[in-house]
Design an enzyme around this catalytic site. Structure first.
Site, PDB file in Angstrom:
ATOM      1  N   HIS A 126       0.817  -1.227   0.000  1.00  0.00           N
ATOM      2  CA  HIS A 126       0.000   0.000   0.000  1.00  0.00           C
ATOM      3  C   HIS A 126       0.848   1.274   0.000  1.00  0.00           C
ATOM      4  O   HIS A 126       0.309   2.370  -0.202  1.00  0.00           O
ATOM      5  CB  HIS A 126      -0.922   0.032   1.219  1.00  0.00           C
ATOM      6  CG  HIS A 126      -1.953  -1.046   1.234  1.00  0.00           C
ATOM      7  ND1 HIS A 126      -2.820  -1.258   0.183  1.00  0.00           N
ATOM      8  CD2 HIS A 126      -2.258  -1.986   2.176  1.00  0.00           C
ATOM      9  CE1 HIS A 126      -3.606  -2.291   0.482  1.00  0.00           C
ATOM     10  NE2 HIS A 126      -3.286  -2.750   1.671  1.00  0.00           N
ATOM     11  N   ASP A 163      -2.517 -10.929  -2.149  1.00  0.00           N
ATOM     12  CA  ASP A 163      -3.079 -10.382  -0.912  1.00  0.00           C
ATOM     13  C   ASP A 163      -4.538 -10.003  -1.174  1.00  0.00           C
ATOM     14  O   ASP A 163      -4.904  -9.627  -2.290  1.00  0.00           O
ATOM     15  CB  ASP A 163      -2.267  -9.145  -0.510  1.00  0.00           C
ATOM     16  CG  ASP A 163      -2.627  -8.603   0.856  1.00  0.00           C
ATOM     17  OD1 ASP A 163      -1.871  -8.877   1.804  1.00  0.00           O
ATOM     18  OD2 ASP A 163      -3.653  -7.902   0.974  1.00  0.00           O
ATOM     19  N   HIS A 165      -6.080  -7.473  -0.331  1.00  0.00           N
ATOM     20  CA  HIS A 165      -6.228  -6.042  -0.609  1.00  0.00           C
ATOM     21  C   HIS A 165      -5.474  -5.672  -1.882  1.00  0.00           C
ATOM     22  O   HIS A 165      -4.431  -6.256  -2.181  1.00  0.00           O
ATOM     23  CB  HIS A 165      -5.689  -5.221   0.569  1.00  0.00           C
ATOM     24  CG  HIS A 165      -6.359  -5.547   1.871  1.00  0.00           C
ATOM     25  ND1 HIS A 165      -5.781  -6.384   2.818  1.00  0.00           N
ATOM     26  CD2 HIS A 165      -7.569  -5.194   2.356  1.00  0.00           C
ATOM     27  CE1 HIS A 165      -6.616  -6.508   3.851  1.00  0.00           C
ATOM     28  NE2 HIS A 165      -7.709  -5.805   3.592  1.00  0.00           N
ATOM     29  N   ASP A 247      -4.260 -12.967   3.570  1.00  0.00           N
ATOM     30  CA  ASP A 247      -5.497 -12.511   4.197  1.00  0.00           C
ATOM     31  C   ASP A 247      -6.741 -12.780   3.350  1.00  0.00           C
ATOM     32  O   ASP A 247      -7.845 -12.386   3.737  1.00  0.00           O
ATOM     33  CB  ASP A 247      -5.403 -11.029   4.597  1.00  0.00           C
ATOM     34  CG  ASP A 247      -4.727 -10.170   3.545  1.00  0.00           C
ATOM     35  OD1 ASP A 247      -4.487 -10.665   2.427  1.00  0.00           O
ATOM     36  OD2 ASP A 247      -4.444  -8.993   3.850  1.00  0.00           O
TER      37      ASP A 247
END
Ligand SMILES: [Zn+2]
Length: 310
Positions: A126, A163, A165, A247
């Site tokens: 991120h 991931d 995200h 995740d």
């Protein structure tokens, strides 16, 4: 295949405070799982500190210095945004995390390993060029990619990201460079909100496969088989880096995908096969998210086991 495991105890000293999901116990859980007998053959290496030169290929030097200057007093925490917290140990941890990513690239290029897994934190995908966010300080995968280019002459570098995200930071750094590829499956809607299918980069070099909350392993495998892997094969990378977040597991508290451990072994197998086709089998993997400690440990072990078996 010979696989390197790169980590550093300083990564445990990035203290995000009580009740923060991105906690040191995550890394402890991964490392404990990798203590099992089957992982004895891993070549263990301490993550070095990333240099300012390595970081500045991705982040402005002024930004690197300002992040490292934050350094709260021992026992104190400083919130950079609603999610991203630093402590006295965060600066070294961030340098070791990015340095571990660089060392993973060097391991497979020097040839003493074919695969390398950097078990580090804070995660990176991120982090934007001039903004830490989403638990991330420096973008470890992008630093690794530009190191592969600068030191080893690998011009066409791909980062793939499973991931849960979307790696907005990696996409932001790669979108305008047609020789960099970013492919991601992720839940949508979910943090950070980017990663729509229409975000394609300057030359179709960004491939996003958003998945609806509740999507299971079959949907995940279809997204990779039908969209991301064919585009990655067509891109034909010189070097392959994996943003390995766990995740998307069904037990994870931060999102609602329903992957199982075997799905992480499956995608690892696919990526190793792709590395065999394009990068002489070289593959670098970096730990990103994963917030259920047991699921994280089992999934990371499945990932590393698959790298080793190859
Ligand atoms: Zn994540």
């Amino acid at each position: 295949m010979t696989t390197a495991l790169i980590t550093h105890p300083a990564c445990l000293e990035h203290d995000t405070g009580p009740f923060h999901p991105e906690c040191a116990d995550r890394l402890r859980a991964v490392l404990r799982a990798l203590e099992a007998q089957e992982f004895v053959p891993l070549l263990r290496e301490a993550a070095p500190l990333a240099t300012e030169e390595q970081l500045s290929r991705v982040h402005p030097v002024s930004h690197v210095r300002s992040v490292l200057a934050l350094a709260p007093a021992a026992g104190e925490h400083l919130a950079l945004d609603a999610d991203t917290v630093v402590s006295a140990g965060s600066g070294e941890a961030a340098l070791r995390a990015a340095g571990g990513a660089v060392a993973a690239v060097d391991a497979v290029m020097e040839g003493w390993a074919r695969a390398a897994f950097a078990a580090v934190r804070p995660p990176g995908h991120h982090a934007e060029p001039a903004r830490p966010m989403g638990f991330c300080l420096f973008n470890n995968a992008a630093v690794a990619a530009l190191h592969a280019r600068a030191r080893w002459g690998k011009q066409r570098v791909a980062v793939v990201d499973f991931d849960v995200h979307h790696g907005n930071g990696t996409q932001a750094m790669f979108a305008a460079d047609r020789d960099l590829f970013y492919g991601s499956s992720h839940q949508h809607p979910c943090y950070p909100g980017t990663g729509m299918s229409g975000e394609r980069g300057v030359a179709g070099n960004i491939v996003n496969a958003p998945l609806s909350p509740g999507a299971n392993g079959a949907a995940f495998r279809a997204a990779w088989s039908e969209r991301i892997l064919p585009a990655l094969d067509a891109f034909a990378p010189d070097f392959l880096i994996v943003s390995a977040g766990f995740d998307a597991h069904k037990a994870d508290p931060l999102a609602q995908l329903r992957l199982e451990t075997g799905d992480f072994a499956w995608i690892t197998d696919e990526l190793v096969a792709l590395a065999d086709r394009h990068t002489d089998g070289r593959i670098v993997s970096l730990l990103e998210g994963g917030y259920d400690l047991d699921a994280l440990a089992m999934s990371a072990a499945a990932h590393v086991r698959t790298l080793m078996r190859h």
